[in-house]
Structures are given as C-alpha cells and as structure tokens.
Design an enzyme around this catalytic site. Structure first.
Site, PDB file in Angstrom:
ATOM      1  N   ARG A   1      61.545-111.309  98.206  1.00 59.90           N
ATOM      2  CA  ARG A   1      61.504-112.647  97.613  1.00 59.90           C
ATOM      3  C   ARG A   1      62.920-113.133  97.294  1.00 59.90           C
ATOM      4  NH1 ARG A   1      61.497-115.251  92.758  1.00 59.90           N
ATOM      5  NH2 ARG A   1      60.117-117.053  92.563  1.00 59.90           N
TER       6      ARG A   1
ATOM      7  N   TYR B   1      73.681-103.388  92.809  1.00 63.67           N
ATOM      8  CA  TYR B   1      74.381-103.049  91.579  1.00 63.67           C
ATOM      9  C   TYR B   1      75.849-102.695  91.822  1.00 63.67           C
ATOM     10  CZ  TYR B   1      70.257-103.381  88.653  1.00 63.67           C
ATOM     11  OH  TYR B   1      69.183-103.870  87.947  1.00 63.67           O
TER      12      TYR B   1
ATOM     13  N   ARG C   1      57.752-114.353  71.459  1.00 63.55           N
ATOM     14  CA  ARG C   1      58.629-113.701  72.427  1.00 63.55           C
ATOM     15  C   ARG C   1      58.777-112.212  72.132  1.00 63.55           C
ATOM     16  NH1 ARG C   1      60.687-118.686  71.227  1.00 63.55           N
ATOM     17  NH2 ARG C   1      61.225-120.055  72.959  1.00 63.55           N
TER      18      ARG C   1
ATOM     19  N   PRO D   1      62.852-110.678  74.389  1.00 63.60           N
ATOM     20  CA  PRO D   1      63.355-111.403  73.216  1.00 63.60           C
ATOM     21  C   PRO D   1      64.877-111.305  73.150  1.00 63.60           C
ATOM     22  CG  PRO D   1      62.366-109.322  72.550  1.00 63.60           C
ATOM     23  CD  PRO D   1      62.133-109.443  74.022  1.00 63.60           C
TER      24      PRO D   1
ATOM     25  N   THR E   1      72.024-116.153  74.851  1.00 67.39           N
ATOM     26  CA  THR E   1      71.871-117.613  74.767  1.00 67.39           C
ATOM     27  C   THR E   1      71.365-118.034  73.387  1.00 67.39           C
ATOM     28  OG1 THR E   1      69.689-117.360  75.799  1.00 67.39           O
ATOM     29  CG2 THR E   1      71.524-118.013  77.223  1.00 67.39           C
TER      30      THR E   1
ATOM     31  N   SER F   1      68.929-125.631  69.930  1.00 62.83           N
ATOM     32  CA  SER F   1      69.794-126.669  69.367  1.00 62.83           C
ATOM     33  C   SER F   1      69.830-127.899  70.272  1.00 62.83           C
ATOM     34  CB  SER F   1      71.210-126.120  69.160  1.00 62.83           C
ATOM     35  OG  SER F   1      71.203-125.023  68.270  1.00 62.83           O
TER      36      SER F   1
ATOM     37  N   ARG G   1      67.362-128.776  72.216  1.00 59.64           N
ATOM     38  CA  ARG G   1      66.053-129.402  72.020  1.00 59.64           C
ATOM     39  C   ARG G   1      66.038-130.224  70.734  1.00 59.64           C
ATOM     40  NH1 ARG G   1      62.966-123.775  73.678  1.00 59.64           N
ATOM     41  NH2 ARG G   1      62.744-124.212  75.913  1.00 59.64           N
TER      42      ARG G   1
ATOM     43  N   HIS H   1      75.116-134.140  66.348  1.00 60.23           N
ATOM     44  CA  HIS H   1      75.627-132.772  66.235  1.00 60.23           C
ATOM     45  C   HIS H   1      74.734-132.035  65.242  1.00 60.23           C
ATOM     46  CE1 HIS H   1      79.362-133.205  68.534  1.00 60.23           C
ATOM     47  NE2 HIS H   1      79.355-134.447  68.078  1.00 60.23           N
TER      48      HIS H   1
ATOM     49  N   HIS I   1      65.936-116.548  67.997  1.00 64.81           N
ATOM     50  CA  HIS I   1      65.437-117.479  69.010  1.00 64.81           C
ATOM     51  C   HIS I   1      63.926-117.290  69.062  1.00 64.81           C
ATOM     52  CE1 HIS I   1      64.823-119.786  72.583  1.00 64.81           C
ATOM     53  NE2 HIS I   1      64.485-118.734  73.326  1.00 64.81           N
TER      54      HIS I   1
END
Length: 314
Positions: free
Chosen positions: A38, A64, A88, A121, A143, A149, A151, A168, A175
């Site tokens: 794939r 790798y 999560r 998670p 991340t 933030s 969103r 801001h 998360h």
C-alpha cells in the site's frame, strides 16, 4: 532543505507528505509502513503531484536505514482506533508496543535528528520516545495541543466574525478531554477576549465560553465519527512544524514537550507553549495562569502522569 522520514503511511502520514510537497518543505520524503504494498502505491500517487507543483521534493519508499541521515522523523504509526472509542488513551497498550518497536529500529540505524510525533495518545508516545531513544528532550516534539489551538481560533473566529489569524490563543495540557483553554491569554486583534466580552453586551450574549470549550475538545472525536479518521488538519500542522524547524523560525507554538521543572512539573510530556527552531525545542514559555486555569492544567497533567506510571507495568 533536508530529509524527512515518515513512519506510518496511513491517512495522517500521507496527508503530511502531501502538505509538505505542496509547500516545498524539504528535499526528500521517505515513507515507511508495515504495509509495504500500500505504501508503494501512496509513494507513486504522491510523486505524480510534481507535475502540478513547484516543489522538487523527492518521494520514495523508505526503510529504517533511511533514518541514519534523516533530519526529522515524523512518527504517525499508531494502533488502529476501534469504532466507538471515546478517548485517545483507550488504545494505550497497543500504542506502546508499536512505539517501542519503531524506536528500537530507528535508533539501531543511528538516528540523531528530531522526532516529530503525531501518533496518539501523543503525550504518552512523545514521552516514551524520549525515554527509549535516549535523545535530548529538545529533540522530541509532540504535536500536542497545536491542532487543538488551531481549532480554538477557527471556532472562536466564527463567533466573533473575524479571521482566525487575528486571534491569538492556546490550549494546554493533555491532547484530549482534560485539556485547558487559557482564556486569560486569548486576544482578538491584540485585545484580551475577556475584556472584549465585558465591554460588548452583544458579543457576551453570543459567545458562550463553555460551549466553545466543548466544541474544541470534541472536534477530533466528531470528525472521527463522521469520516473514520482525522487527516487534513494534523497533516498540515505537521508540515507547518517541519517547515518551522528547517527554516529556524523560532515560533511559539503549543506543543507536547518534556518538562523538567517548568510549571513545577517533571518527567512528563504535555502541551505547553514552546519556541521551535532548527535544534528542536529551544525554549519553553511559562505563562502566568489564573488560579482556576492552573488547577485545570495540573489536573490535566495528572491524567497524563497516571498513564506514564502504567508504562512500567507493560
């Protein structure tokens, strides 16, 4: 501009690659996935973008061994989220096993660059990669709450009828469900949001902070329930972070980073504002939180800490 290895060629990994190609973020992109057939197809499909793009990024099927001279590894390989999953953290054990396997193979091939982590998670995976890789904490970046933030700004902009870039604000902590929106530091065109609401009766009636909070927190699960995955938002967020690293932008972004005394916390990864540049995390920004925000943030960190404690039992 560098070499990026993406481990995990699912919807997030391929969305990241597509975004990087469109933006001309790097010279070389390698995709690694357990499903090689794939992934070969994804590489072919992505390479066909070049005729319509100004990018000269080379995309290829990687192994790798490519990690040896990679500048950045984007970790998106994760356990498949079961239908009906509410958190999560529910697929914690599988995520840990996948992460341990990946890190082992990466480090065996001499990697010494920056790990950029999106696999959920994310706070736990970020912490585990730091522990298992032996790399300095500034080279391990999750991340975290960066997408949360983004969103927040998008949702709040809709209520205020302004562009998201004029807002801001940030989310901190896990998360996930326990994250905190730092309302005391949200500004609109430079003006504090809370002050704006005090002065404007009409806005105060239409901007329900609690409702917005739940809309932000539930955004990911809602998208997942509707389409089976999240991809575009996190994909472009990853490309944005890769570009920020290669360009040494030194932007302040809420990210999952390893804390070593900041906010009075140690030995965990959690979302906080941090300066990102060519060497990874260059500085962690400590905000002055209001008492209720600090309590909410501490509670969120406890959620992450409790799962970190479970790592020793697996």
């Amino acid at each position: 501009m560098g070499k990026v290895v993406i481990i995990g060629a699912g919807t997030i990994g391929t969305s990241c690659a597509f975004s990087m190609i469109n933006q001309g973020v790097c010279n070389e992109i390698c995709l690694i996935d357990i499903n090689e057939e794939r992934t070969r197809g994804e590489v072919m499909d992505l390479s066909h973008c070049m005729g319509f793009s100004n990018s000269r990024s080379k995309v290829r099927l990687g192994t790798y061994k490519d990690c040896r001279d990679a500048d950045i590894i984007v970790m998106t390989a994760a356990a498949k989220t079961p239908a009906g999953t509410k958190s999560r953290l529910e697929f914690f054990s599988s995520a840990v096993k996948i992460t341990q396997n990946v890190v082992s193979q990466v480090m065996e091939n001499g990697f010494n660059g920056i790990f950029l982590v999106a696999a959920n998670p994310v706070d736990i995976v970020t912490y585990l990669i730091w522990k298992k890789s032996g790399l300095p904490r500034q080279q391990i970046i999750g991340t975290g709450t960066s997408l949360d933030s983004a969103r927040l700004k998008t949702i709040l902009a809709r209520y205020l009828n302004v562009a998201p870039v004029s807002i801001h604000g940030l989310c901190m902590g896990e998360h996930g469900d326990s994250q905190v929106i730092v309302w005391s530091h949200v500004t609109v065109g430079g003006k504090p949001l809370l002050q704006l609401l005090v002065e404007n009766d009409k806005l105060r009636k239409q901007v329900d902070l609690e409702k917005i909070y739940h809309e932000v927190v539930s955004a990911g699960p809602t998208i997942f329930s509707l389409k089976g995955s999240t991809s575009f938002g996190i994909g472009i967020a990853l490309a944005y972070l890769v570009r920020s690293i290669f360009n040494d932008d030194e932007q302040v972004i809420p990210l999952s980073v390893i804390l070593a005394g900041e906010y009075g916390l140690y030995d965990l990864a959690v979302g906080v504002p941090a300066v990102i540049g060519r060497q990874g995390i260059e500085q962690i920004i400590e905000l002055n939180l209001e008492e209720q925000e600090k309590q909410h943030f501490d509670d969120s960190c406890k959620v992450v800490k409790n799962y970190i404690k479970m790592l020793d039992t697996l």
